[in-house]
Design a protein around this motif. Structure first.
Motif, PDB file in Angstrom:
ATOM      1  N   MET A  88       1.266  -1.576  -0.589  1.00 27.79           N
ATOM      2  CA  MET A  88      -0.184   0.009   0.265  1.00 27.79           C
ATOM      3  C   MET A  88       0.961   1.085  -0.404  1.00 27.79           C
ATOM      4  O   MET A  88       0.334   2.406  -0.489  1.00 27.79           O
ATOM      5  CB  MET A  88      -0.686  -0.300   1.170  1.00 27.79           C
ATOM      6  CG  MET A  88      -2.181  -1.052   0.928  1.00 27.79           C
ATOM      7  SD  MET A  88      -3.299  -0.432  -0.150  1.00 27.79           S
ATOM      8  CE  MET A  88      -3.541   0.783   0.578  1.00 27.79           C
ATOM      9  N   LEU A  89       2.173   1.642   0.144  1.00 31.72           N
ATOM     10  CA  LEU A  89       2.538   2.421   0.501  1.00 31.72           C
ATOM     11  C   LEU A  89       3.766   2.411  -0.051  1.00 31.72           C
ATOM     12  O   LEU A  89       4.865   3.134  -0.183  1.00 31.72           O
ATOM     13  CB  LEU A  89       3.167   2.606   1.997  1.00 31.72           C
ATOM     14  CG  LEU A  89       2.139   2.265   3.476  1.00 31.72           C
ATOM     15  CD1 LEU A  89       3.447   2.910   4.529  1.00 31.72           C
ATOM     16  CD2 LEU A  89       1.923   4.061   3.651  1.00 31.72           C
ATOM     17  N   ALA A  90       3.639   1.509  -0.809  1.00 37.22           N
ATOM     18  CA  ALA A  90       5.213   1.200  -2.070  1.00 37.22           C
ATOM     19  C   ALA A  90       4.716   3.005  -3.303  1.00 37.22           C
ATOM     20  O   ALA A  90       5.967   3.740  -3.417  1.00 37.22           O
ATOM     21  CB  ALA A  90       5.272   0.547  -3.080  1.00 37.22           C
ATOM     22  N   PRO A  91       3.594   3.259  -3.329  1.00 37.05           N
ATOM     23  CA  PRO A  91       3.667   4.735  -4.765  1.00 37.05           C
ATOM     24  C   PRO A  91       3.786   5.293  -3.226  1.00 37.05           C
ATOM     25  O   PRO A  91       4.621   6.893  -3.453  1.00 37.05           O
ATOM     26  CB  PRO A  91       2.046   4.333  -4.564  1.00 37.05           C
ATOM     27  CG  PRO A  91       1.583   3.317  -4.541  1.00 37.05           C
ATOM     28  CD  PRO A  91       1.976   2.442  -4.091  1.00 37.05           C
ATOM     29  N   LEU A  92       3.834   5.925  -2.436  1.00 39.13           N
ATOM     30  CA  LEU A  92       4.054   7.367  -1.200  1.00 39.13           C
ATOM     31  C   LEU A  92       5.513   6.899  -1.356  1.00 39.13           C
ATOM     32  O   LEU A  92       6.280   8.071  -1.057  1.00 39.13           O
ATOM     33  CB  LEU A  92       3.722   6.915   0.424  1.00 39.13           C
ATOM     34  CG  LEU A  92       3.624   7.807   1.322  1.00 39.13           C
ATOM     35  CD1 LEU A  92       3.282   9.418   0.029  1.00 39.13           C
ATOM     36  CD2 LEU A  92       3.313   7.108   2.256  1.00 39.13           C
ATOM     37  N   THR A  93       6.371   6.285  -1.354  1.00 32.61           N
ATOM     38  CA  THR A  93       7.501   5.599  -1.596  1.00 32.61           C
ATOM     39  C   THR A  93       8.059   6.778  -2.650  1.00 32.61           C
ATOM     40  O   THR A  93       9.458   7.496  -2.347  1.00 32.61           O
ATOM     41  CB  THR A  93       8.607   4.193  -1.549  1.00 32.61           C
ATOM     42  OG1 THR A  93       8.114   3.973   0.142  1.00 32.61           O
ATOM     43  CG2 THR A  93       9.775   4.092  -1.042  1.00 32.61           C
TER      44      THR A  93
END
Length: 363
Positions: A88-93
């Motif tokens: 879920m947080l990959a795009p935020l990275t």
């Protein structure tokens, strides 16, 4: 900003998943235990020889299994939560990496996050748009600084040359020298004032007040009428009261620049039309002039600083190429739109559309 290091968002999400799963599992096992106790009371089984009461014995038999199940849920929840949180947080990275690159002056990088539209994609698209605008703005500022340095260097170089010639030739006419120095100095002052006007408009450091564009058009026309008459031009103004809201001084400068530009880049004995009109949500100022046919590619560049339009007619009244750039900045500062259109018969049509002034409440 230095901050104390805390738990990562991924770990926090994982712990929240595990906590929710453990609470749900505990409630589920408790419900099963209550159901078994109720079922035992409703359907009595043959009573074996036991020391403890039946209910307590059932709980003791069920507790190890419940503990094993909760342990498995804990392990499964932690591993699954960690993987899901990472996904879920990959795009935020990727957004964070792009922000770090932008902080290091790498504005050409884009995230271009693939997939269907959701909150992370909207954030990435907004960030890409911001980077594109920022990159264009920085490039424009660098180009502007280079052009401004070049333009300011010209009068200084001329002044230095005149002084050197006067020093090497003591018998030179001082009146002529002073006159030429005064002319060069006046041009340098005009350029500096134009740059300050452009900066003021871009920073929006002005107060807003009711303004009638028709009155500003009349004032600008009357001021520049002698210049038009010397060149054999005619100026026609028409329009009703055209209320807008903004800086009276800046909008007068905008109108004056447009009329002066229409006079300076015109045919001998040409014409200039200045029109104001009011619409339900906007006030419009239009300035047109006669002239040679203009290419659409050239017209699209005329609002750039120091762009004089090399294919246009030049005269001694031509400025520094900042007139339309100042018009564009003032228009944007007033939340308006500027449209430049080549006229089919030659010349240019410039339309400034500003938000109309709010109507007074009659209640």
């Amino acid at each position: 900003m230095d901050r104390a290091r805390g738990l990562s968002a991924r770990l926090k999400l994982t712990l929240s998943y595990v906590g929710f799963l453990m609470v749900a599992g505990t409630l589920l096992l408790a419900a099963v235990g209550v159901f078994l106790l109720g079922y035992q009371r409703a359907v009595p089984l043959p009573r074996p020889v036991v020391i403890a009461p039946p209910g307590r014995a059932l709980i003791r038999a069920f507790a190890p299994t419940a503990a094993v199940v909760l342990g498995l849920l804990l392990v499964f929840g932690f591993l699954g939560g960690w993987l899901l949180a990472g996904r879920m947080l990959a795009p935020l990275t990727r957004v964070t990496d792009a922000a770090r690159k932008a902080a290091n002056a790498s504005l050409s990088h884009r995230i271009r996050l693939e997939g269907r539209k959701d909150e992370f994609r909207e954030l990435a698209d907004a960030f890409d748009t911001m980077l594109a605008r920022l990159e264009a703005h920085v490039a424009e500022q660098r180009r502007f600084a280079a052009n401004a340095s070049h333009e300011l260097r010209t009068p200084l170089s001329i002044t230095q040359t005149l002084l050197e010639v006067a020093r090497d030739d003591p018998d030179r006419d001082t009146d002529e020298l002073v006159a030429r120095l005064a002319l060069v100095n006046a041009r340098a002052i005009e350029l500096t004032e134009a740059l300050l006007m452009l900066s003021r408009a871009e920073q929006r450091t002005f107060s807003r007040e009711p303004v009638d564009l028709s009155l500003l058009a009349e004032e600008a026309t009357e001021t520049l009428l002698p210049l038009a008459e010397r060149r054999g031009l005619t100026i026609a103004t028409r329009g009703d009261i055209c209320p807008a809201e903004g800086s009276s001084a800046l909008l007068l400068q905008l109108t004056t620049n447009l009329v002066h530009n229409a006079i300076a880049h015109n045919l001998p004995e040409g014409k200039v039309w200045v029109t104001t009109s009011v619409h339900p949500a906007s006030a419009v100022l239009v300035v047109e002039n006669t002239g040679e046919p203009l290419a659409a590619e050239l017209v699209s560049t005329l609002t750039e600083p120091f762009q004089r339009g090399t294919e246009r007619i030049h005269s001694d009244q031509a400025g520094f190429g900042l007139g339309l750039a100042i018009v564009k900045s003032i228009t944007c500062a007033h939340d308006g739109t500027l449209t430049l259109t080549p006229r089919p018969t030659g010349g240019l049509r410039v339309a400034v559309r500003l938000p109309a002034a709010p109507r007074p409440d009659l209640d």
